[in-house]
Design a protein around this motif. Structure first.
Motif, PDB file in Angstrom:
ATOM      1  N   GLN A  79       5.583  93.888 -37.580  1.00  0.00           N
ATOM      2  CA  GLN A  79       5.612  94.650 -36.328  1.00  0.00           C
ATOM      3  C   GLN A  79       6.047  96.095 -36.584  1.00  0.00           C
ATOM      4  OE1 GLN A  79       4.726  93.963 -33.249  1.00  0.00           O
ATOM      5  NE2 GLN A  79       4.049  91.892 -33.743  1.00  0.00           N
ATOM      6  N   ALA A  80       7.041  96.282 -37.442  1.00  0.00           N
ATOM      7  CA  ALA A  80       7.518  97.634 -37.750  1.00  0.00           C
ATOM      8  C   ALA A  80       6.432  98.440 -38.446  1.00  0.00           C
ATOM      9  CB  ALA A  80       8.769  97.566 -38.624  1.00  0.00           C
ATOM     10  N   ALA A  83       3.147  97.937 -38.176  1.00  0.00           N
ATOM     11  CA  ALA A  83       2.032  98.171 -37.262  1.00  0.00           C
ATOM     12  C   ALA A  83       2.344  99.290 -36.282  1.00  0.00           C
ATOM     13  CB  ALA A  83       1.700  96.889 -36.510  1.00  0.00           C
ATOM     14  N   SER A  84       3.600  99.401 -35.863  1.00  0.00           N
ATOM     15  CA  SER A  84       3.948 100.421 -34.876  1.00  0.00           C
ATOM     16  C   SER A  84       4.297 101.763 -35.514  1.00  0.00           C
ATOM     17  CB  SER A  84       5.138  99.944 -34.038  1.00  0.00           C
ATOM     18  OG  SER A  84       6.276  99.803 -34.857  1.00  0.00           O
ATOM     19  N   LYS A  85       4.396 101.801 -36.827  1.00  0.00           N
ATOM     20  CA  LYS A  85       4.774 103.019 -37.550  1.00  0.00           C
ATOM     21  C   LYS A  85       3.673 104.070 -37.447  1.00  0.00           C
ATOM     22  CE  LYS A  85       6.026 104.448 -42.196  1.00  0.00           C
ATOM     23  NZ  LYS A  85       6.168 104.004 -43.566  1.00  0.00           N
ATOM     24  N   SER A  86       4.057 105.301 -37.173  1.00  0.00           N
ATOM     25  CA  SER A  86       3.104 106.409 -37.113  1.00  0.00           C
ATOM     26  C   SER A  86       2.647 106.750 -38.522  1.00  0.00           C
ATOM     27  CB  SER A  86       3.774 107.626 -36.477  1.00  0.00           C
ATOM     28  OG  SER A  86       2.957 108.752 -36.616  1.00  0.00           O
TER      29      SER A  86
END
Length: 129
Positions: free
Chosen positions: A80-81, A83-86
């Motif tokens: 999740q971290a 996937a959400s990382k810019s």
């Protein structure tokens, strides 16, 4: 007259050389220790597992299930971290490239080849005039 920049005798040729094509002398190698580490540990445990073979009669089966659950939760959190990382400009370009189908990729390559060919023809026309 003496040499003001160094020694008078060169030490380069003071030792006997070796035959052309032969390998230089190899340094001695150290041995690898036979046993590394200690007893096996359960995932997430800070102390070594006293019973490396889990047995359902003594309740260690629940410890294994708990360790698996924690490992799965940690893996999901990392996913999740990530996937959400810019990812920035290059990341967005990579994502767009991954979304392209085979036909889109072939069309893009074809268009770039046509542009290159047109540029080459224009350069040819300019040099002949």
């Amino acid at each position: 007259m003496g040499n003001i920049c160094g020694k008078e005798e060169s030490e380069n040729f003071s030792q006997p050389g070796r035959v052309l094509g032969s390998a230089p002398p190899q340094p001695e190698r150290s041995s690898v220790p036979a046993k590394i580490g200690g007893p096996p540990r359960t995932l997430g445990a800070s102390t070594p597992n006293p019973n490396p073979n889990p047995n359902p009669q003594n309740g260690s089966d629940s410890n294994v299930d708990e360790a698996r659950r924690r490992a799965a939760e940690a893996a999901e959190a990392r996913a999740q971290a990530f996937a959400s990382k810019s990812t920035g400009k290059l990341g967005t370009q990579l994502a767009a490239q991954k979304k392209q189908t085979r036909n889109d990729t072939l069309k893009e390559i074809s268009n770039s080849e046509l542009r290159q060919r047109d540029a080459d023809e224009a350069a040819q026309a300019r040099t002949h005039n």
